[in-house]
Design a protein around this motif. Structure first.
Motif: not given
Length: 127
Positions: A1-2, A33-36, A41-44
């Protein structure tokens, strides 16, 4: 998780891609995101801002002085949308954190004046 700060940066970049190119949400997110690994939370943030954009823009527009929403630079508009989404819909984000993070995003992707502008608008919203 970032970390949330990184998630906010990626959300900014995704939303910015969506308003400056014809990429849809998934394509913009994949590009950023490339390969990340994707982050909840990002999606939210991205989905929340996209879903509530009309309301968010109305709230921002009500607190602009001598500006119209249409004239706002894309950096400031995108940062304000994310911040207002957090202020209105993310109960676990303290108000001051949402404002500080927005100011940092504005400084990172805009300039010093962007940070001051975003701080002014958000401070006025919380009076």
């Amino acid at each position: 998780m970032m970390k949330r700060r990184l998630a906010r940066e990626k959300a900014f970049q995704t939303l910015f891609q969506m308003i400056t190119t014809d990429l849809n949400q998934q394509a913009a997110m994949d590009y950023v995101l490339e390969e990340e690994e994707n982050d909840p939370f990002l999606i939210q943030l991205v989905e929340g801002v996209t879903t509530h954009q009309k309301e968010l823009d109305e709230w921002v527009a009500e607190h602009l002085e001598n500006w119209s929403l249409e004239r706002l630079p894309k950096v400031e508009k995108t940062v304000l949308r994310i911040a207002v989404f957090e202020l209105k819909y993310e109960e676990d984000t303290p108000t001051q954190v949402a404002i500080n993070e927005a100011v940092e995003l504005a400084k990172t992707f805009g300039d010093e004046a962007s940070g001051k502008f975003v701080n002014g608008v958000l401070s006025k919203m919380n009076e």
